[in-house]
Design an enzyme around this catalytic site. Sequence first.
Site: not given
Length: 275
Positions: A16-17, A79, A158, A190, A192
């Site tokens: 993933d990024s 991702c 995050e 996404c 996240h």
Amino acid sequence: MKNMQEPWERPIGIFDSGVGGLTVVKEIMKLLPFEAIIYFGDTARVPYGTKSKETITRFAMEDAAFLLKKNVKAIVVACNSVSSNSLEYLKSSFDIPIIGVIEPGALYACKKTRNKKIGITGTAATIESGAYEYSIREICPEAVVYSKSCPLFVPLAEEGWIEKESTFFIARDYLQELLDKDIDTLLLGCTHYPILKQVIQKVVGKGIFLIDSAYFTSIALKELLEENNLLRKSTAIIEPLFFLSDIPRRFSEIGERFLGKRIKKISVVDVTKQT
Ligand code: DGL
């Protein structure tokens, strides 16, 4: 050790990024507990979601090449920004099974929707690629898709701002236009966003089904391994290995939130300097 040479005994590479892909690792570990996992998070170059297709593809090629060197048997592109912009390029460049997160999520969205009105959220790179719309229309041509990029969701996840009122208001600002379209299914496009699932569900209400592609990607991976006779046969648990291109400040707290458990050991690598 000889066992490690058998193709099915080799690890699965996941990248993933950054840390978001850990939500996918978590689901894969639950569904396929005997698989060995090597994770790479490009934390030095995150976010990918604001970058061009060319840059995302260049980064993704370096990430995948790093995993290939670790002798992985398959790669999961955990991702959405890479899966939506660079998956075909990756597949045509490497000779092992590679899956992304778009198709599994799209497939399930099509299964769940009743009124055929599906909302998609994601980074700008994912939304602008049109990959989810394409995938959904392939499976369910009569579906109508409404998309919205929600860039602030990444830093909010995050930061762990999961129960803050401000997160609720931001989510409402982003999602209201999808709600006005009478969607009955919302794809969290996404890696996240599953962290913010509760607040998103609160904003959209119980009547809207949320699709978290992490879980459906783990199911697609299991099928892919079965089809290729690559399911690991040994049942000895192997601790996953974690590689990052940088260890961000407060990583252990953030990583734990995404993976659901503590990450004991991390190695730092520079994937741009592979020989
Ligand atoms: N992992 C990315 C994705 O799923 C989100 C973070 C980024 O922008 O790189 O699209």
